[in-house]
Design a protein around this motif. Structure first.
Motif, PDB file in Angstrom:
ATOM      1  N   ILE A 187      12.509  14.847 -37.661  1.00 26.44           N
ATOM      2  CA  ILE A 187      12.163  13.580 -37.004  1.00 26.44           C
ATOM      3  C   ILE A 187      13.365  12.646 -36.992  1.00 26.44           C
ATOM      4  O   ILE A 187      13.689  12.046 -35.974  1.00 26.44           O
ATOM      5  N   SER A 188      14.050  12.533 -38.125  1.00 24.65           N
ATOM      6  CA  SER A 188      15.197  11.619 -38.200  1.00 24.65           C
ATOM      7  C   SER A 188      16.352  12.110 -37.326  1.00 24.65           C
ATOM      8  O   SER A 188      17.058  11.314 -36.714  1.00 24.65           O
ATOM      9  N   LEU A 189      16.534  13.427 -37.243  1.00 20.82           N
ATOM     10  CA  LEU A 189      17.591  13.960 -36.386  1.00 20.82           C
ATOM     11  C   LEU A 189      17.269  13.750 -34.914  1.00 20.82           C
ATOM     12  O   LEU A 189      18.165  13.529 -34.100  1.00 20.82           O
ATOM     13  N   ASP A 190      15.989  13.799 -34.561  1.00 24.04           N
ATOM     14  CA  ASP A 190      15.584  13.513 -33.183  1.00 24.04           C
ATOM     15  C   ASP A 190      15.889  12.056 -32.823  1.00 24.04           C
ATOM     16  O   ASP A 190      16.260  11.753 -31.689  1.00 24.04           O
ATOM     17  N   LEU A 191      15.748  11.162 -33.790  1.00 23.28           N
ATOM     18  CA  LEU A 191      16.005   9.737 -33.539  1.00 23.28           C
ATOM     19  C   LEU A 191      17.460   9.448 -33.187  1.00 23.28           C
ATOM     20  O   LEU A 191      17.753   8.487 -32.480  1.00 23.28           O
ATOM     21  N   VAL A 192      18.378  10.275 -33.698  1.00 26.08           N
ATOM     22  CA  VAL A 192      19.804  10.075 -33.401  1.00 26.08           C
ATOM     23  C   VAL A 192      20.316  11.075 -32.370  1.00 26.08           C
ATOM     24  O   VAL A 192      21.517  11.248 -32.197  1.00 26.08           O
ATOM     25  N   ASN A 193      19.374  11.749 -31.699  1.00 28.70           N
ATOM     26  CA  ASN A 193      19.712  12.710 -30.641  1.00 28.70           C
ATOM     27  C   ASN A 193      20.670  13.792 -31.109  1.00 28.70           C
ATOM     28  O   ASN A 193      21.646  14.113 -30.432  1.00 28.70           O
ATOM     29  N   ALA A 194      20.385  14.357 -32.267  1.00 33.02           N
ATOM     30  CA  ALA A 194      21.220  15.433 -32.797  1.00 33.02           C
ATOM     31  C   ALA A 194      21.067  16.680 -31.930  1.00 33.02           C
ATOM     32  O   ALA A 194      19.991  16.953 -31.398  1.00 33.02           O
ATOM     33  N   THR A 195      22.140  17.418 -31.792  1.00 33.78           N
ATOM     34  CA  THR A 195      22.127  18.650 -31.011  1.00 33.78           C
ATOM     35  C   THR A 195      21.519  19.787 -31.848  1.00 33.78           C
ATOM     36  O   THR A 195      21.364  19.647 -33.066  1.00 33.78           O
ATOM     37  N   LYS A 196      21.219  20.899 -31.196  1.00 32.48           N
ATOM     38  CA  LYS A 196      20.662  22.048 -31.923  1.00 32.48           C
ATOM     39  C   LYS A 196      21.614  22.548 -33.006  1.00 32.48           C
ATOM     40  O   LYS A 196      21.172  22.828 -34.118  1.00 32.48           O
ATOM     41  N   PRO A 197      22.931  22.661 -32.730  1.00 30.56           N
ATOM     42  CA  PRO A 197      23.839  23.095 -33.806  1.00 30.56           C
ATOM     43  C   PRO A 197      23.870  22.107 -34.979  1.00 30.56           C
ATOM     44  O   PRO A 197      23.966  22.516 -36.141  1.00 30.56           O
ATOM     45  N   GLU A 198      23.795  20.809 -34.683  1.00 30.20           N
ATOM     46  CA  GLU A 198      23.781  19.813 -35.764  1.00 30.20           C
ATOM     47  C   GLU A 198      22.506  19.955 -36.588  1.00 30.20           C
ATOM     48  O   GLU A 198      22.544  19.895 -37.821  1.00 30.20           O
ATOM     49  N   LYS A 199      21.375  20.154 -35.904  1.00 26.46           N
ATOM     50  CA  LYS A 199      20.111  20.338 -36.627  1.00 26.46           C
ATOM     51  C   LYS A 199      20.173  21.576 -37.514  1.00 26.46           C
ATOM     52  O   LYS A 199      19.731  21.538 -38.661  1.00 26.46           O
TER      53      LYS A 199
END
Length: 113
Positions: A43-55
């Motif tokens: 959820i927090s990574l979605d809030l900062v628009n993280a990419t799939k590799p970052e996730k």
């Protein structure tokens, strides 16, 4: 401490890249790593628009945190809190908020200063 070194290595090599102005959000995400909850992290990574590799990278980091236990989490907490509570990071965050407020106010009154 290995977790901190891994994060630094990922940042230096460019495998984990975030904008520097995301300092508060960036370190907020790191605090969620220690909780060990994948859903909260996602959820927090979605809030900062993280990419799939970052996730994927953060999920690997979270697995490392969970493997290393409480002692490693506390050591990393100490390291990350020294960064986020530094004068530079606080100053950067305040400047970001100040500029954001100025920008929003200028949109409300485009003719005035």
């Amino acid at each position: 401490m290995k977790g901190t070194l891994l994060v630094l290595a990922l940042l230096v090599t460019g495998e984990l890249g975030f904008k520097t102005e995301a300092c508060p959000a960036f370190y907020g995400i790191f605090s969620l790593l220690a909780l060990g909850n994948k859903q909260l992290l996602d959820i927090s990574l979605d809030l900062v628009n993280a990419t799939k590799p970052e996730k994927a990278g953060f999920e690997k980091l979270q697995a490392c945190y969970n493997e290393r236990g409480v002692k490693a989490k506390l050591l990393d907490l100490k390291a990350l809190s020294s960064i986020t509570l530094s004068k530079e990071c606080i100053s950067s965050a305040l400047n970001m908020v100040k500029n954001d407020v100025k920008q929003r106010l200028s949109k409300l009154n485009p003719l005035g200063r």
